[in-house]
Design an enzyme around this catalytic site. Structure first.
Site, PDB file in Angstrom:
ATOM      1  N   HIS A   1     -33.319  -1.974  -6.417  1.00  0.00           N
ATOM      2  CA  HIS A   1     -34.044  -3.227  -6.175  1.00  0.00           C
ATOM      3  C   HIS A   1     -33.098  -4.284  -5.617  1.00  0.00           C
ATOM      4  CE1 HIS A   1     -32.132  -3.959 -10.070  1.00  0.00           C
ATOM      5  NE2 HIS A   1     -32.243  -5.258  -9.811  1.00  0.00           N
ATOM      6  N   HIS A   8     -33.051   1.162 -11.294  1.00  0.00           N
ATOM      7  CA  HIS A   8     -34.132   1.317 -10.312  1.00  0.00           C
ATOM      8  C   HIS A   8     -33.769   0.471  -9.084  1.00  0.00           C
ATOM      9  CE1 HIS A   8     -38.593   2.100  -9.606  1.00  0.00           C
ATOM     10  NE2 HIS A   8     -38.145   1.511  -8.511  1.00  0.00           N
ATOM     11  N   ALA A  26       0.839  -1.204   0.000  1.00  0.00           N
ATOM     12  CA  ALA A  26       0.000   0.000   0.000  1.00  0.00           C
ATOM     13  C   ALA A  26       0.874   1.254   0.000  1.00  0.00           C
ATOM     14  CB  ALA A  26      -0.937  -0.011   1.191  1.00  0.00           C
ATOM     15  N   ASN A  62     -39.636 -13.188 -10.119  1.00  0.00           N
ATOM     16  CA  ASN A  62     -38.701 -12.870 -11.187  1.00  0.00           C
ATOM     17  C   ASN A  62     -39.163 -13.540 -12.488  1.00  0.00           C
ATOM     18  OD1 ASN A  62     -36.328 -12.710 -12.865  1.00  0.00           O
ATOM     19  ND2 ASN A  62     -35.144 -12.355 -11.003  1.00  0.00           N
ATOM     20  N   HIS A  77     -37.562   5.716  -8.920  1.00  0.00           N
ATOM     21  CA  HIS A  77     -36.536   5.173  -9.809  1.00  0.00           C
ATOM     22  C   HIS A  77     -35.134   5.650  -9.398  1.00  0.00           C
ATOM     23  CE1 HIS A  77     -35.203   3.547 -13.694  1.00  0.00           C
ATOM     24  NE2 HIS A  77     -34.477   4.632 -13.848  1.00  0.00           N
ATOM     25  N   CYS A 117     -38.649   1.975 -17.752  1.00  0.00           N
ATOM     26  CA  CYS A 117     -38.099   1.070 -16.734  1.00  0.00           C
ATOM     27  C   CYS A 117     -39.096  -0.028 -16.395  1.00  0.00           C
ATOM     28  CB  CYS A 117     -37.750   1.874 -15.485  1.00  0.00           C
ATOM     29  SG  CYS A 117     -37.431   0.850 -14.038  1.00  0.00           S
ATOM     30  N   GLN A 119     -32.975  -8.812  -4.636  1.00  0.00           N
ATOM     31  CA  GLN A 119     -33.535 -10.100  -5.045  1.00  0.00           C
ATOM     32  C   GLN A 119     -33.605 -11.053  -3.868  1.00  0.00           C
ATOM     33  OE1 GLN A 119     -32.461 -11.713  -8.856  1.00  0.00           O
ATOM     34  NE2 GLN A 119     -31.130  -9.970  -9.304  1.00  0.00           N
ATOM     35  N   GLN A 135      -6.202 -11.680  -2.115  1.00  0.00           N
ATOM     36  CA  GLN A 135      -5.097 -10.881  -1.580  1.00  0.00           C
ATOM     37  C   GLN A 135      -5.551  -9.439  -1.519  1.00  0.00           C
ATOM     38  OE1 GLN A 135      -3.200  -8.543  -3.591  1.00  0.00           O
ATOM     39  NE2 GLN A 135      -1.701  -8.097  -2.005  1.00  0.00           N
ATOM     40  N   LYS A 157     -11.021  -3.129  -7.690  1.00  0.00           N
ATOM     41  CA  LYS A 157     -10.201  -4.302  -7.431  1.00  0.00           C
ATOM     42  C   LYS A 157     -10.714  -5.427  -8.313  1.00  0.00           C
ATOM     43  CE  LYS A 157      -9.328  -7.808  -3.926  1.00  0.00           C
ATOM     44  NZ  LYS A 157      -7.864  -7.858  -4.063  1.00  0.00           N
ATOM     45  N   PHE A 158      -9.783  -6.145  -8.907  1.00  0.00           N
ATOM     46  CA  PHE A 158     -10.154  -7.315  -9.692  1.00  0.00           C
ATOM     47  C   PHE A 158      -9.727  -8.565  -8.940  1.00  0.00           C
ATOM     48  CE2 PHE A 158     -10.070  -4.048 -12.958  1.00  0.00           C
ATOM     49  CZ  PHE A 158     -11.236  -4.350 -13.667  1.00  0.00           C
ATOM     50  N   TYR A 190      -3.627 -14.379  -9.168  1.00  0.00           N
ATOM     51  CA  TYR A 190      -3.342 -15.141  -7.953  1.00  0.00           C
ATOM     52  C   TYR A 190      -4.631 -15.491  -7.211  1.00  0.00           C
ATOM     53  CZ  TYR A 190      -0.713 -16.614  -3.826  1.00  0.00           C
ATOM     54  OH  TYR A 190      -0.182 -17.355  -2.812  1.00  0.00           O
ATOM     55  N   CYS A 205     -40.427   0.329 -12.616  1.00  0.00           N
ATOM     56  CA  CYS A 205     -41.231   1.463 -12.154  1.00  0.00           C
ATOM     57  C   CYS A 205     -42.725   1.079 -12.095  1.00  0.00           C
ATOM     58  CB  CYS A 205     -41.053   2.658 -13.096  1.00  0.00           C
ATOM     59  SG  CYS A 205     -39.644   3.712 -12.662  1.00  0.00           S
ATOM     60  N   ASN A 240     -27.651  -6.425  -5.680  1.00  0.00           N
ATOM     61  CA  ASN A 240     -26.546  -6.210  -6.600  1.00  0.00           C
ATOM     62  C   ASN A 240     -26.670  -4.781  -7.041  1.00  0.00           C
ATOM     63  OD1 ASN A 240     -24.731  -8.112  -7.317  1.00  0.00           O
ATOM     64  ND2 ASN A 240     -25.914  -8.897  -9.045  1.00  0.00           N
ATOM     65  N   SER A 243     -28.646  -4.932 -13.789  1.00  0.00           N
ATOM     66  CA  SER A 243     -29.177  -4.638 -15.120  1.00  0.00           C
ATOM     67  C   SER A 243     -30.092  -3.420 -15.163  1.00  0.00           C
ATOM     68  CB  SER A 243     -29.932  -5.856 -15.646  1.00  0.00           C
ATOM     69  OG  SER A 243     -30.995  -6.175 -14.764  1.00  0.00           O
TER      70      SER A 243
END
Ligand code: H2U
Ligand code: ZN
Length: 345
Positions: free
Chosen positions: A163, A161, A24, A72, A110, A47, A165, A320, A308-309, A313, A50, A150, A158
């Site tokens: 939301h 709005h 760091a 869903n 929304h 949407c 799940q 990490q 961050k990906f 590793y 909505c 998410n 996606s």
């Protein structure tokens, strides 16, 4: 501060994370960029979440006024009883999986994310998650209910709005299954829950706690993998959202609003993350070992644009991190509880 490379053990999953604090110190390369604040309308006629709009399946949403749950239209799990796929070899093992998937819109608005909703609206979202959990868990073939959000395009969300799940499944998914095993073993050995002992220790040390109210604590876990990963942990050994008293629901709403407000304030952007609650399974067993908690896994590292990906590793060996959980906690602690969009200048 201990700044040599070390591994930290996650007692909830049994997995470890490699911490490299010395890294760091390398020069700060990413700019802290203020991405232009998205100006979403209150209502978007295109949407599918909505009120009053048509969804892809052809169903029209009601003119809903609070949190709104629906099945869903592209459910990953289906309730129908099906024959198990043929297992023709022990190394080619599979079982059938039944379940149900629902979507919970936070509000008709929304444009209002969790930190921007008022407390009553956040309480209403929690009440809806609770109702959905109870409703789904009553089905005899359901043994686990996963509530999650998410948030943000980088997390694959996606639709902007706000939301979340709820996925209910016949089998206990991987993450809760690991936590179940570890919490059970700890409880059997110590007669106290793993997370209540962990919370007590964190409160004593006060290095990774963000804040607490009467019923919940928000902290960066000792074993955090994501740069600004946090957990919200119940003070009482409730195992399910449905056990929370009205005062506890208010406290949970308050602490969720605080955590997500600080997240948005960190880079002055609507902070992406995946979050979710870990409740005990619905397997007909008592779960005295389980403490209700939520995990927030945000991908951002240095700015609104530098994430961050989990690659290289981490995919091949183990996760990490460079910035320590203590540093992350300190940064989140130093931010305001007033959302940057509402700050008067
Ligand atoms: P995410 O953006 O977090 O994936 O959530 C959107 C969900 O909404 C997604 O699971 C569902 C998708 O299947 N959906 C519907 O149920 N009906 C629609 O008309 C579009 C999307
Ligand atoms: Zn909308």
């Amino acid at each position: 501060m201990y700044d040599s490379p070390h591994r930290r053990f996650n007692p909830l999953t049994g997995e470890s994370v490699l911490v490299s604090p010395h890294r760091a110190k390398r020069p700060w390369q990413g700019q802290v960029e203020k991405s232009s604040t998205e100006n979403l309308p209150h209502y978007d006629p295109t949407c599918y979440l909505c009120p009053r709009n048509e969804r892809v399946g052809g169903v029209t949403n009601p003119d809903y006024k609070a949190a709104f749950a629906f099945d869903n239209d592209f459910a990953a799990l289906l309730p129908d009883e099906v024959q198990a796929p043929a297992s023709t070899h022990p190394l080619l093992a599979s079982v059938s999986e039944r379940g149900l998937c629902r979507v919970v819109c936070f509000s008709p608005r929304h444009d209002l994310t969790l930190p921007e909703l008022d407390l009553a609206a956040v309480e209403n979202v929690i009440a809806t998650w609770t109702e959905q959990t109870v409703d789904l868990s009553r089905k005899n073939f359901i043994h686990y209910v996963q509530v999650f959000e998410n948030k943000g395009a980088v997390m694959g969300c996606s639709n902007p709005h706000p939301h979340s799940q709820v996925w209910a499944s016949e089998h206990i998914p991987n993450e809760p299954a690991k936590e179940l095993e570890r919490q059970k073993a700890y409880f059997a050995q110590n007669g106290r829950t793993l997370l209540s002992d962990y919370l007590a220790e964190e409160h004593k040390r006060n290095e990774r706690i963000l804040f607490a109210n009467e019923h919940f604590t928000a902290l960066v876990p000792y074993w955090a993998v994501w740069p600004f990963e946090t957990m919200i942990v119940a003070h009482r050994n409730a195992a399910y959202l449905s056990e929370l008293t009205p005062a506890e629901v208010s406290a949970l709403a308050e602490i969720m609003k605080r955590v997500t407000t600080r997240y948005d304030n960190l880079f002055e952007v609507s902070f992406p993350y995946s979050m979710g609650f870990h409740q005990a399974p619905f397997d007909g067993q008592p779960h005295p070992e389980w403490t209700l908690h939520a995990h927030f896994y945000p991908p951002l590292l240095r700015s609104a644009t530098v994430r961050k990906f989990m690659v290289g590793y981490e995919m091949l060996a183990m996760p990490q991190r460079d910035i320590t959980p203590e540093t992350a906690a300190e940064r989140l602690r130093s931010l305001s509880d007033t959302h940057y969009k509402h700050e008067s200048n």
